[in-house]
Design a protein around this motif. Structure first.
Motif, PDB file in Angstrom:
ATOM      1  N   ILE A 172     -26.248 -26.308  12.042  1.00  0.00           N
ATOM      2  CA  ILE A 172     -27.756 -27.260  12.202  1.00  0.00           C
ATOM      3  C   ILE A 172     -26.834 -28.384  12.970  1.00  0.00           C
ATOM      4  CG2 ILE A 172     -29.277 -28.930  12.147  1.00  0.00           C
ATOM      5  CD1 ILE A 172     -30.683 -27.363   9.891  1.00  0.00           C
ATOM      6  N   LEU A 173     -25.358 -28.886  11.974  1.00  0.00           N
ATOM      7  CA  LEU A 173     -24.497 -28.998  12.468  1.00  0.00           C
ATOM      8  C   LEU A 173     -23.708 -29.342  14.164  1.00  0.00           C
ATOM      9  CD1 LEU A 173     -23.445 -31.184   9.182  1.00  0.00           C
ATOM     10  CD2 LEU A 173     -25.788 -32.565  11.679  1.00  0.00           C
ATOM     11  N   GLY A 174     -24.048 -28.383  14.053  1.00  0.00           N
ATOM     12  CA  GLY A 174     -22.748 -27.723  15.214  1.00  0.00           C
ATOM     13  C   GLY A 174     -21.050 -27.010  14.676  1.00  0.00           C
ATOM     14  N   ASN A 175     -21.225 -27.081  13.578  1.00  0.00           N
ATOM     15  CA  ASN A 175     -19.378 -26.571  13.035  1.00  0.00           C
ATOM     16  C   ASN A 175     -19.934 -25.056  13.235  1.00  0.00           C
ATOM     17  OD1 ASN A 175     -19.119 -29.360  13.114  1.00  0.00           O
ATOM     18  ND2 ASN A 175     -19.557 -29.580  10.787  1.00  0.00           N
ATOM     19  N   ALA A 177     -18.290 -23.024  13.499  1.00  0.00           N
ATOM     20  CA  ALA A 177     -16.640 -21.488  12.429  1.00  0.00           C
ATOM     21  C   ALA A 177     -17.103 -21.489  11.204  1.00  0.00           C
ATOM     22  CB  ALA A 177     -15.491 -22.253  12.957  1.00  0.00           C
ATOM     23  N   GLU A 178     -17.531 -23.426  10.916  1.00  0.00           N
ATOM     24  CA  GLU A 178     -17.266 -23.761   9.215  1.00  0.00           C
ATOM     25  C   GLU A 178     -18.720 -22.933   8.802  1.00  0.00           C
ATOM     26  OE1 GLU A 178     -17.275 -27.709   5.917  1.00  0.00           O
ATOM     27  OE2 GLU A 178     -16.350 -27.740   8.288  1.00  0.00           O
ATOM     28  N   ALA A 179     -20.117 -23.118  10.008  1.00  0.00           N
ATOM     29  CA  ALA A 179     -21.032 -22.709   8.921  1.00  0.00           C
ATOM     30  C   ALA A 179     -20.192 -21.131   8.747  1.00  0.00           C
ATOM     31  CB  ALA A 179     -21.541 -22.142   9.840  1.00  0.00           C
ATOM     32  N   ARG A 180     -19.626 -20.309   9.514  1.00  0.00           N
ATOM     33  CA  ARG A 180     -19.481 -18.461   9.348  1.00  0.00           C
ATOM     34  C   ARG A 180     -18.564 -18.567   7.811  1.00  0.00           C
ATOM     35  NH1 ARG A 180     -15.905 -17.636  13.667  1.00  0.00           N
ATOM     36  NH2 ARG A 180     -14.856 -18.386  12.348  1.00  0.00           N
ATOM     37  N   ASP A 181     -17.440 -19.461   7.790  1.00  0.00           N
ATOM     38  CA  ASP A 181     -16.553 -19.361   7.094  1.00  0.00           C
ATOM     39  C   ASP A 181     -17.235 -19.535   5.502  1.00  0.00           C
ATOM     40  OD1 ASP A 181     -14.602 -18.887   8.312  1.00  0.00           O
ATOM     41  OD2 ASP A 181     -14.070 -21.172   8.166  1.00  0.00           O
ATOM     42  N   TRP A 182     -18.641 -20.646   5.195  1.00  0.00           N
ATOM     43  CA  TRP A 182     -19.213 -20.292   4.071  1.00  0.00           C
ATOM     44  C   TRP A 182     -20.278 -19.358   3.226  1.00  0.00           C
ATOM     45  CZ3 TRP A 182     -18.085 -23.953   0.124  1.00  0.00           C
ATOM     46  CH2 TRP A 182     -17.855 -25.101   0.572  1.00  0.00           C
ATOM     47  N   ALA A 183     -20.565 -18.658   4.657  1.00  0.00           N
ATOM     48  CA  ALA A 183     -21.673 -17.704   4.728  1.00  0.00           C
ATOM     49  C   ALA A 183     -20.220 -16.524   4.197  1.00  0.00           C
ATOM     50  CB  ALA A 183     -22.245 -17.135   6.042  1.00  0.00           C
ATOM     51  N   THR A 184     -19.487 -16.364   4.495  1.00  0.00           N
ATOM     52  CA  THR A 184     -18.508 -15.087   4.588  1.00  0.00           C
ATOM     53  C   THR A 184     -18.933 -15.150   3.138  1.00  0.00           C
ATOM     54  OG1 THR A 184     -17.669 -14.903   6.590  1.00  0.00           O
ATOM     55  CG2 THR A 184     -16.193 -14.350   4.901  1.00  0.00           C
ATOM     56  N   ARG A 185     -17.353 -16.332   2.916  1.00  0.00           N
ATOM     57  CA  ARG A 185     -18.089 -16.770   1.905  1.00  0.00           C
ATOM     58  C   ARG A 185     -18.724 -16.273   0.125  1.00  0.00           C
ATOM     59  NH1 ARG A 185     -15.708 -22.115  -1.283  1.00  0.00           N
ATOM     60  NH2 ARG A 185     -15.535 -21.955  -3.499  1.00  0.00           N
ATOM     61  N   ALA A 186     -20.401 -16.676   0.699  1.00  0.00           N
ATOM     62  CA  ALA A 186     -21.469 -16.601  -0.118  1.00  0.00           C
ATOM     63  C   ALA A 186     -21.866 -14.991  -0.064  1.00  0.00           C
ATOM     64  CB  ALA A 186     -22.616 -17.565   0.353  1.00  0.00           C
ATOM     65  N   PHE A 187     -21.856 -14.482   0.689  1.00  0.00           N
ATOM     66  CA  PHE A 187     -21.556 -12.886   1.008  1.00  0.00           C
ATOM     67  C   PHE A 187     -20.200 -11.595   0.233  1.00  0.00           C
ATOM     68  CE2 PHE A 187     -21.172  -8.601   2.286  1.00  0.00           C
ATOM     69  CZ  PHE A 187     -22.267  -8.138   2.226  1.00  0.00           C
TER      70      PHE A 187
END
Length: 199
Positions: A172-175, A177-187
């Protein structure tokens, strides 16, 4: 003589707590909860779970149970709050149903904030408050809630929800790459499949 309250039906609660995967499973859970509420109509947990079952049905677009499932969801959540007696989990669950099921956005978020104030150390309550802010509140508050919930989870499998919430907030904040990194970590760390919708 004293009225004896019926025995608490944990089997009904446990069945209803699991998000059902089909419309038929959802209907079966709602039928069980409705039957249990006929015997124990003021039970806040039964009320909260019945509201949540309707909330899911509405979100999934499954055929309605009655003429106005959204209004029924609102009423069940209202009754759950009436009998919650400060139980932060019941409050957070009812707040979720108000926000997502009944479309009572301000009320739902306010209830979740009250639940968080009642018990800021309950991971489920913190996550649900974060979701409320993610949907219609303050994104920075959502991030704070999800980070706190992650710390409270102490590395359990539930941590995947918190990490995915962080990823959604960064989207939502437009970040991105950071969103992808957190999501990858969750998975990768917690096998949380919902994170795949972000990666």
């Amino acid at each position: 003589f004293w009225m004896v309250r019926p025995p608490f039906r944990w089997d009904v609660i446990l069945h209803a707590m699991t998000w059902t995967k089909t419309a038929a499973e959802n209907a079966a859970a709602y039928a069980e909860l409705t039957e249990a509420l006929e015997r124990d109509p003021d039970n806040p947990r039964l009320l909260a779970h019945a509201a949540a079952t309707l909330e899911q049905r509405l979100a999934m677009g499954w055929p309605p149970f009655g003429p106005d499932d959204r209004q029924r969801c609102r009423e069940l959540a209202r009754l759950g709050l009436l009998h919650a007696a400060g139980d932060a989990r019941v409050m957070a669950d009812c707040g979720m149903s108000l926000l997502q099921g009944a479309r009572e956005y301000d009320w739902g978020l306010a209830v979740r904030e009250s639940a968080l104030a009642a018990n800021p150390n309950d991971e489920r309550v913190v996550v649900r408050t974060g979701v409320g802010h993610l949907h219609c509140g303050d994104i920075e508050q959502a991030l704070a809630c999800f980070h706190r919930a992650y710390r409270l989870s102490q590395g359990s499998l539930r941590a995947g929800k918190s990490l995915t919430g962080i990823a959604h907030a960064h989207m939502i904040l437009g970040n991105y790459a950071e969103a992808r990194d957190w999501a990858t970590r969750a998975f990768e760390e917690f096998d949380y499949a919902q994170a795949l919708s972000i990666t």
